[in-house]
Write a protein that holds these residues in place. Structure first.
Motif, mmCIF file in Angstrom:
data_model
loop_
_atom_site.group_PDB
_atom_site.id
_atom_site.type_symbol
_atom_site.label_atom_id
_atom_site.label_comp_id
_atom_site.label_asym_id
_atom_site.label_seq_id
_atom_site.Cartn_x
_atom_site.Cartn_y
_atom_site.Cartn_z
ATOM 1 N N HIS A 4 13.061 -17.455 25.327
ATOM 2 C CA HIS A 4 14.454 -17.900 25.250
ATOM 3 C C HIS A 4 15.195 -17.009 24.245
ATOM 4 O O HIS A 4 14.631 -16.609 23.230
ATOM 5 C CB HIS A 4 14.491 -19.368 24.796
ATOM 6 N N PRO A 5 16.465 -16.670 24.508
ATOM 7 C CA PRO A 5 17.207 -15.784 23.598
ATOM 8 C C PRO A 5 17.271 -16.292 22.155
ATOM 9 O O PRO A 5 17.194 -15.508 21.217
ATOM 10 C CB PRO A 5 18.605 -15.721 24.210
ATOM 11 N N VAL A 6 17.399 -17.606 21.966
ATOM 12 C CA VAL A 6 17.467 -18.155 20.608
ATOM 13 C C VAL A 6 16.118 -17.996 19.900
ATOM 14 O O VAL A 6 16.067 -17.643 18.721
ATOM 15 C CB VAL A 6 17.920 -19.632 20.619
ATOM 16 N N THR A 7 15.031 -18.224 20.616
ATOM 17 C CA THR A 7 13.700 -18.039 20.036
ATOM 18 C C THR A 7 13.494 -16.591 19.629
ATOM 19 O O THR A 7 12.983 -16.302 18.543
ATOM 20 C CB THR A 7 12.609 -18.466 21.039
ATOM 21 N N HIS A 8 13.918 -15.682 20.474
ATOM 22 C CA HIS A 8 13.805 -14.261 20.176
ATOM 23 C C HIS A 8 14.638 -13.903 18.933
ATOM 24 O O HIS A 8 14.175 -13.175 18.050
ATOM 25 C CB HIS A 8 14.251 -13.432 21.378
ATOM 26 N N ALA A 9 15.859 -14.441 18.843
ATOM 27 C CA ALA A 9 16.727 -14.179 17.694
ATOM 28 C C ALA A 9 16.121 -14.742 16.415
ATOM 29 O O ALA A 9 16.178 -14.113 15.358
ATOM 30 C CB ALA A 9 18.112 -14.773 17.939
ATOM 31 N N LYS A 10 15.517 -15.934 16.493
ATOM 32 C CA LYS A 10 14.867 -16.534 15.317
ATOM 33 C C LYS A 10 13.697 -15.679 14.847
ATOM 34 O O LYS A 10 13.500 -15.494 13.644
ATOM 35 C CB LYS A 10 14.380 -17.949 15.623
ATOM 36 N N ASN A 11 12.930 -15.168 15.770
ATOM 37 C CA ASN A 11 11.803 -14.311 15.407
ATOM 38 C C ASN A 11 12.280 -13.026 14.723
ATOM 39 O O ASN A 11 11.677 -12.572 13.746
ATOM 40 C CB ASN A 11 10.962 -13.971 16.638
ATOM 41 N N ILE A 12 13.354 -12.457 15.234
ATOM 42 C CA ILE A 12 13.913 -11.249 14.630
ATOM 43 C C ILE A 12 14.443 -11.558 13.230
ATOM 44 O O ILE A 12 14.191 -10.813 12.282
ATOM 45 C CB ILE A 12 15.011 -10.646 15.520
ATOM 46 N N ALA A 13 15.171 -12.673 13.075
ATOM 47 C CA ALA A 13 15.711 -13.047 11.766
ATOM 48 C C ALA A 13 14.587 -13.288 10.764
ATOM 49 O O ALA A 13 14.678 -12.870 9.608
ATOM 50 C CB ALA A 13 16.596 -14.280 11.898
ATOM 51 N N ALA A 14 13.506 -13.950 11.176
ATOM 52 C CA ALA A 14 12.372 -14.195 10.281
ATOM 53 C C ALA A 14 11.744 -12.876 9.830
ATOM 54 O O ALA A 14 11.410 -12.709 8.648
ATOM 55 C CB ALA A 14 11.335 -15.073 10.972
ATOM 56 N N ALA A 15 11.602 -11.946 10.742
ATOM 57 C CA ALA A 15 11.046 -10.635 10.384
ATOM 58 C C ALA A 15 11.976 -9.893 9.432
ATOM 59 O O ALA A 15 11.515 -9.274 8.459
ATOM 60 C CB ALA A 15 10.800 -9.808 11.643
ATOM 61 N N LEU A 16 13.280 -9.963 9.670
ATOM 62 C CA LEU A 16 14.228 -9.294 8.787
ATOM 63 C C LEU A 16 14.242 -9.920 7.396
ATOM 64 O O LEU A 16 14.349 -9.205 6.393
ATOM 65 C CB LEU A 16 15.629 -9.319 9.402
ATOM 66 N N ILE A 17 14.130 -11.243 7.303
ATOM 67 C CA ILE A 17 14.070 -11.906 5.998
ATOM 68 C C ILE A 17 12.835 -11.452 5.231
ATOM 69 O O ILE A 17 12.915 -11.149 4.042
ATOM 70 C CB ILE A 17 14.099 -13.442 6.159
ATOM 71 N N ARG A 18 11.698 -11.383 5.898
ATOM 72 C CA ARG A 18 10.475 -10.895 5.236
ATOM 73 C C ARG A 18 10.667 -9.478 4.708
ATOM 74 O O ARG A 18 10.286 -9.153 3.586
ATOM 75 C CB ARG A 18 9.298 -10.926 6.207
#
Length: 62
Positions: A4-18
């Motif tokens: 899902h696009p939102v799940t994909h965006a959340k995964n990207i945001a989590a990686a960027l925060i790390r």
């Protein structure tokens, strides 16, 4: 199964925060919209406040 696009965006945001934490960035803000788009506001310094007072300048009395 498609992600899902939102799940994909959340995964990207989590990686960027790390990554921003590992790089020592002071702030990182991510806005994820229902359509999956992401807005990033990040910086190496805190945004300046509205006043320029130092604690030594905040004296009471004479």
């Amino acid at each position: 199964m498609a992600i899902h696009p939102v799940t994909h965006a959340k995964n990207i945001a989590a990686a960027l925060i790390r990554e921003t934490r590992a790089a020592g960035w002071v702030r990182a803000k991510f806005e994820i919209r229902p359509d999956g788009s992401v807005t990033i506001d990040a910086g190496m310094t805190d945004p300046e406040g509205g006043d320029d007072f130092l604690s030594t300048d905040l004296r009471m009395g004479k």
